[in-house]
Write a protein that holds these residues in place. Structure first.
Motif, PDB file in Angstrom:
ATOM      1  N   ASP A 121     -18.833  47.941  41.288  1.00  0.00           N
ATOM      2  CA  ASP A 121     -19.370  48.038  42.648  1.00  0.00           C
ATOM      3  C   ASP A 121     -20.794  48.582  42.611  1.00  0.00           C
ATOM      4  O   ASP A 121     -21.011  49.737  42.246  1.00  0.00           O
ATOM      5  CB  ASP A 121     -18.487  48.962  43.483  1.00  0.00           C
ATOM      6  CG  ASP A 121     -18.897  49.024  44.943  1.00  0.00           C
ATOM      7  OD1 ASP A 121     -19.916  48.387  45.302  1.00  0.00           O
ATOM      8  OD2 ASP A 121     -18.213  49.701  45.723  1.00  0.00           O
ATOM      9  N   ASN A 158     -21.476  51.980  44.482  1.00  0.00           N
ATOM     10  CA  ASN A 158     -20.966  53.252  43.956  1.00  0.00           C
ATOM     11  C   ASN A 158     -21.392  53.543  42.523  1.00  0.00           C
ATOM     12  O   ASN A 158     -20.787  54.370  41.854  1.00  0.00           O
ATOM     13  CB  ASN A 158     -19.430  53.266  44.048  1.00  0.00           C
ATOM     14  CG  ASN A 158     -18.940  53.208  45.483  1.00  0.00           C
ATOM     15  OD1 ASN A 158     -19.491  53.872  46.356  1.00  0.00           O
ATOM     16  ND2 ASN A 158     -17.916  52.400  45.728  1.00  0.00           N
ATOM     17  N   CYS A 159     -22.422  52.866  42.036  1.00  0.00           N
ATOM     18  CA  CYS A 159     -22.842  53.103  40.653  1.00  0.00           C
ATOM     19  C   CYS A 159     -23.808  54.286  40.540  1.00  0.00           C
ATOM     20  O   CYS A 159     -24.184  54.682  39.446  1.00  0.00           O
ATOM     21  CB  CYS A 159     -23.485  51.848  40.060  1.00  0.00           C
ATOM     22  SG  CYS A 159     -25.047  51.404  40.816  1.00  0.00           S
TER      23      CYS A 159
END
Length: 205
Positions: A172, A175-176
């Protein structure tokens, strides 16, 4: 190699392999591009014509299609157009393929990109130097005999940005996490100092 007075390698994995084979100390150093100051790059950069103020730059040496799909997803989230430095057949039909990119234009395109997606080692190095929003990929699968993934993995680990090396399409991009460039710059400064000291030792200073 045993007859060399000093040995160095820019990847931690390479250092371990050489030390195991040779039973001697091998120095881990940074890639030579990281010994330069950012002003050195500004001196050689030549702007590529008609580029928008904000854009994603894709520079892929491998042929993984999922990485292109992932890049499109990131560009959609960022709401910016994608431009591709044409390297192989995957870019032949791209609307925004850039064909006449020399070394000076290459530096400028990376320097001014809002976001960069690349499976290139030096594309990753320069992205960090220029503080870009970087998403890195491996050119090959770990199972492939010609895989050189270790140097990319070593690089991203060294600068504490493992979360920006995208190994699966399902990762994702939201959300990194952001890249902590204060921390990155501190590591670069430390590694440059070590590498400079090593060079001076070689040269007898």
């Amino acid at each position: 190699l045993k007859d060399f007075n000093l040995l160095s390698c820019r990847e931690a994995t390479g250092v371990r392999i050489l030390e195991e084979i040779l039973s001697r100390k091998v120095m881990e150093v940074v890639d030579p591009t990281m010994l330069l100051c950012i002003d050195d790059f500004y001196e050689i950069a030549v702007p590529y014509h008609n580029m928008p103020k904000e854009y994603m730059l894709c520079y892929f040496l491998g042929d993984k299609k999922w990485q292109r799909r992932y890049s499109k997803k990131v560009a959609k989230i960022r709401n910016i157009p994608i431009f591709y430095i044409a390297h192989n057949s995957n870019e032949l039909d791209k609307k925004n393929a850039l064909w006449d990119v020399g070394p000076q234009e290459f530096v400028s395109l990376l320097m001014n990109a809002t976001c960069i997606c690349t499976d290139s080692f030096h594309g990753s190095v320069l992205s960090l130097i220029f503080h870009r929003d970087l998403f890195g990929f491996c050119k090959r699968d770990d199972s492939e005999k010609t895989s050189d993934n270790s140097r990319l993995k070593d690089f991203y680990k060294k600068f504490s940005i493992e979360n920006r090396l995208i190994l699966y399409e399902t990762c994702d991009p939201i959300n990194c996490g952001d890249i902590d460039y204060i921390k990155v710059d501190q590591i670069i400064k430390k590694e440059k100092k070590t590498s400079y000291m090593y060079l001076k030792k070689i040269l007898g200073y």
